[in-house]
Write an enzyme that holds these catalytic residues in place. Structure first.
Site, PDB file in Angstrom:
ATOM      1  N   CYS A  98      30.209  29.606  28.797  1.00  0.00           N
ATOM      2  CA  CYS A  98      28.845  28.798  29.334  1.00  0.00           C
ATOM      3  C   CYS A  98      29.298  27.805  30.420  1.00  0.00           C
ATOM      4  O   CYS A  98      29.796  26.890  30.239  1.00  0.00           O
ATOM      5  CB  CYS A  98      28.608  28.100  27.999  1.00  0.00           C
ATOM      6  N   CYS A 146      27.548  24.263  29.806  1.00  0.00           N
ATOM      7  CA  CYS A 146      28.123  23.581  28.998  1.00  0.00           C
ATOM      8  C   CYS A 146      29.665  22.862  29.635  1.00  0.00           C
ATOM      9  O   CYS A 146      29.982  21.911  29.492  1.00  0.00           O
ATOM     10  CB  CYS A 146      28.531  24.307  27.458  1.00  0.00           C
ATOM     11  N   ASP A 147      30.286  23.713  30.281  1.00  0.00           N
ATOM     12  CA  ASP A 147      31.562  23.688  30.713  1.00  0.00           C
ATOM     13  C   ASP A 147      32.010  23.254  32.111  1.00  0.00           C
ATOM     14  O   ASP A 147      33.088  22.873  32.542  1.00  0.00           O
ATOM     15  CB  ASP A 147      32.586  24.508  30.101  1.00  0.00           C
TER      16      ASP A 147
END
Ligand code: NAP
Length: 307
Positions: A134, A137-138
């Site tokens: 992701c 997200c990261d």
């Protein structure tokens, strides 16, 4: 002991399930929507959705998922966080086994979507230590760092472009010499100076003491191996349907997707499937939404025929 009885239970609160819920609420059907994690589905980790009509500048998957959720809630759809273990058919009822209780329903719509496929080259050891599925997200963890992305589909190409907002360099490793992704995404990626393509190649290993330090790549045409010193590895090699809980209940295709007809009917009467979880030629938000609407209409017809 059966605790609760519904006309329709929808499993999964992504675009297909939420649409099915919206249509059910408006049709006055006694409906329950079950979701085991966060509502919104796979799109909630997508930084930009620009092929869903009605939003001229596109919008984030998180925003789109939230808007759908609010719409379903405003129309009175009851949403419960719970995991379905299995489903059985008994007379005219479907018995749905949850974590700590059992519910029954006249009809069921399965809209559990899909999850990222793994490479199984030892990446499990580095999840949270450099391996991610992701970018939304990261990606911020990889500011000014070097990362390797794997895959040649829409997800790999779109998310690699997003990664370049943070990373110094993105190596995109694909097993063929042609990308599968939509042309517009390919053109954007080819124009992006921070993305370097490594074609005809596989990621064969990931090394590091605690976090990722080195990624092994093998050219499958020449059999030559090379190492890239990188801090992250983003894996986008397709999706696996979330159908384990119905594998002995419904007819699945050889990849595990649920087989349906054009009315979203599965092999079990009264059970329907919608969205990415079913065997379908296109997996988009717009197609999931159409599936959800059709599935609820089919469920409604099934319920009326029981009366
Ligand atoms: P996908 O379209 O199935 O692409 C998976 C990619 O991973 C392919 O390029 C495939 O290579 C490669 N691959 C598969 N197994 C591999 C392995 N073991 N090792 C190395 N590479 C491997 O999956 P996706 O990109 O996640 O997309 C899923 C669905 O969502 C698609 O229908 C897609 O169109 C849709 N989607 C749409 C958008 C958008 O419209 N903007 C964004 C994201 C996703 P080959 O090409 O050689 O098969």
């Amino acid at each position: 002991m059966l605790e609760t009885d519904y006309d329709l239970v929808i499993i999964g609160a992504g675009p297909a399930g939420l649409t099915a819920g919206i249509y059910a609420a408006r049709a006055g059907i006694n409906v329950l929507l079950l979701e085991m994690a966060a509502p919104g589905g796979q799109i909630i980790v997508s930084d930009l959705i620009e092929n869903y009509p009605g939003f001229p500048r596109g919008l984030s998957g998180f925003d789109l998922g939230n808007k759908m959720l609010k719409q379903a809630e405003n129309l009175g759809v009851k949403i419960e966080t719970n995991q379905v273990d299995s489903i059985k058919s008994l007379d005219n009822k479907k018995i749905i086994y949850l974590n700590e209780k059992t519910i029954t329903s006249k009809t069921v719509i399965i809209a559990t979507g899909a999850s990222p496929r793994k490479l199984h080259i030892g990446e499990e050891k580095f999840i949270g230590k450099g391996v991610s599925f992701c970018a939304t997200c990261d990606a911020p963890f990889f500011k000014d760092k070097t990362v390797v992305a794997v895959g040649g589909g829409d997800t790999a190409v779109q998310e690699s472009i997003f990664l370049t907002k943070f990373a110094r360099k993105v190596y995109l490793v694909h097993r063929r010499d042609q990308l599968r992704a939509t042309k517009i995404l390919q053109e954007r990626a080819f124009k992006n100076d921070k993305i370097e393509f490594i074609f005809d190649s596989l990621v064969t290993g990931i090394d590091g003491l605690f976090n990722i330090e080195n990624i092994k790549i093998k050219n499958i045409k020449t059999n030559k191996e090379k190492n890239i010193q990188a801090n992250g590895c983003f894996i986008w090699v397709g999706i696996m349907p979330n159908t384990l809980f119905v594998k002995d209940f419904l007819e699945l295709d050889k990849k595990g997707f649920i087989i349906t007809d054009k009315n979203m009917k599965t092999s079990v009467p009264g059970v329907f499937a919608a969205g990415d979880v079913r065997d379908t030629p296109l997996r988009q938000v717009s197609t999931a939404i159409g599936d959800g609407a059709i599935a609820t209409q089919s469920a409604e017809h099934f319920i009326m025929a029981l009366i």
